[in-house]
Design an enzyme around this catalytic site. Structure first.
Site, short mmCIF file in Angstrom:
data_model
loop_
_atom_site.label_atom_id
_atom_site.label_comp_id
_atom_site.label_asym_id
_atom_site.label_seq_id
_atom_site.Cartn_x
_atom_site.Cartn_y
_atom_site.Cartn_z
N LYS A 118 0.81 -1.23 0.00
CA LYS A 118 0.00 0.00 0.00
C LYS A 118 0.84 1.27 0.00
CE LYS A 118 -4.01 -1.33 2.48
NZ LYS A 118 -4.00 -1.67 3.85
N ARG A 119 1.98 1.20 0.66
CA ARG A 119 2.73 2.46 0.73
C ARG A 119 3.31 2.88 -0.62
NH1 ARG A 119 8.20 1.03 1.61
NH2 ARG A 119 8.22 -1.23 1.79
#
Ligand code: GLU
Length: 470
Positions: A242-243
């Site tokens: 996700k990052r």
């Protein structure tokens, strides 16, 4: 039937979350290979993990595959509905002495694991229950009797030949104490019974493959071909998460990406065809093979995806673009009833939008006569000096009928000529009057799309605004 026509590939997601871009790429490779060979693509939902599997995830995965256009020929099959078959096959291995029941408790196993680590040994089941001939019971798991010697070879279509020492492999659990099969067992039984010829999946499963091959052999099944696709990483070379940005395929739909941009982007993650970047699905089906799939991990590049999306928006038929943009307009409260207007708006904006969301945002001025002028634009361009020019346009337009690109340009040039100024002098204030901004599609395009009445109305409003300013 030739051997090729028998090709059967599958996608076998566990429904424990959304469809990740990595999963989508695996599905795409598997789908493409089946289509390339004129074979069949099978969808199987591996929902035997009763705790983590949800119907919601299953639906999300099916929706995402459908959105990408990855249609399946058979299924979806649900693994949890096949548990009786798995149990039957476990029984067969037990009867043949190829598997055994084990009652070691998790605490005991954990203690042994820690001891092995402390002594610098690789933790491995020590075979306590191997020869006890225990009965199948509610507290027992079933383990596969893995050969102690010899090697198991995986001749992978992407990674090449990999050899594993059998002694490194554990007596793996094939049935848990709740009676459900483990992944490694269920996947073998299902792939074999569904006559899968090519198992295409992420290389995080590569270490499972020798165990699975031993199970194929123990069950008397033909071993399929394997193709392990490398991982996708973020720009920092860490596994994509996700990052690094959105990892859910459907998040891209919500951000205004077209499915063909995602497909085109995903296929190039780890596969190449010379320097070519743009591929239609038909072309991919024709040329896709594993020979051109790379062995190393691919790096996810959001800018390239955006570039491809821009390309596909530009190429998209306006009629379809309208359909694709509808949810974005609706979210912005735009009245979408006039489809012809929407089509013209898409025509104006498709060469200048990177996403559908951007297109919808940039189009808002078309739908309201109540134009709000950006302050800087109004300060610079809506001034006394332009009043006569704008008035001439508003006065001249009602009698003008050639609302084509050529016609509009001729009209504006004529006005500029009559007034002895360059087209540039009147174009920018006109743009601000029509859109409120200094950046937009060409004024001629906007005038055609809006139509005479709206253009005149907007110019009159701008004139009133200038008058009120003084
Ligand atoms: N259900 C497994 C997964 O989602 C399937 C792996 C495989 O394709 O064998 O990881």
């Amino acid at each position: 039937m030739s051997e090729k026509e028998n090709v059967r590939t599958r996608f076998a997601p566990s429904p424990t979350g959304f469809l990740h871009v990595g999963g989508a790429r695996t599905a795409l490779f598997s789908w493409l290979y089946a289509r390339h060979e004129g074979g069949k693509f099978i969808l199987r939902i591996e929902d035997t993990d009763q705790v983590r599997s949800t119907e919601e995830s299953t639906k999300a995965i099916l929706d995402a595959l459908a959105w990408l256009g990855l249609n399946w020929d058979e299924g979806p099959f649900f693994q949890a509905q096949r548990v009786d078959i798995h149990r039957e096959m476990v029984k067969r291995l037990l009867d043949e002495g190829k598997a055994y029941c084990c009652v070691c408790t998790p605490d005991e196993l954990e203690g042994k694991r820690k001891k092995a680590l402390a002594e610098g040994r690789k933790p491995k089941y020590d075979g306590t229950c191997r020869d006890k001939n225990l009965p199948r019971s509610a507290s027992a798991v079933v383990r596969f009797r893995c050969p102690d010697t010899g090697v198991t070879c995986v001749n992978d279509l992407i990674k090449g030949m990999i050899t594993f020492n059998n002694e490194e492999l554990d007596d793996l659990v094939i049935e848990r104490s709740d009676g459900y099969p483990t992944y490694n067992f269920a996947v073998v039984v299902d792939d074999a019974q569904m006559e899968i010829t090519h198992v295409i999946r992420g290389d995080d499963h590569l270490n499972n493959t020798p165990r699975q091959i031993l199970l194929y052999q123990a069950l008397g099944y033909d071993v399929p071909q394997f193709a392990h696709v490398s991982m996708i990483m973020g720009s920092d070379k860490a596994r994509l998460s996700k990052r690094h940005g959105a990892t859910s395929v459907m998040a891209y739909k919500e951000m205004g990406y077209l499915p063909e941009a995602i497909v085109n982007y995903l296929v190039r993650l780890g596969w190449s065809h010379g320097d070519q970047e743009i591929f239609s699905l038909d072309e991919l089906i024709r040329i896709f093979t594993f020979e051109s799939v790379g062995r190393s991990a691919a790096v996810f590049n959001p800018e390239k995806l955006l570039w491809l999306n821009q390309h596909y928006i530009k190429e998209c038929e306006s009629e379809r673009l309208v359909e694709e943009t509808l949810p974005f307009w609706q979210k912005l409260g735009v009245d979408t009833s006039d489809r012809d207007l929407l089509k013209r708006v898409c025509g104006d904006l498709k060469t200048r939008s990177k996403t559908l969301a951007e297109l919808a945002d940039a189009s808002l001025f078309y739908f309201t006569d109540n134009i709000v002028y950006e302050k800087e634009a109004a300060d610079k361009f809506l001034n006394k000096g332009i009043v006569d020019h704008l008035t001439a346009i508003a006065d001249g337009l009602p009698a003008f009928h050639d609302f084509t690109k050529n016609g509009m340009e001729t009209f504006l040039r004529a006005i500029a000529g009559e007034r002895g100024v360059s087209l540039k002098i009147i174009a920018q204030p006109l743009r601000v009057a029509l859109t409120g901004r200094t950046v937009s599609p060409g004024v001629d395009e906007i005038m055609i799309t809006l139509g005479k009445e709206k253009v005149v109305k907007r110019i009159r409003k701008a004139l009133a605004f200038i008058a009120a300013k003084a």
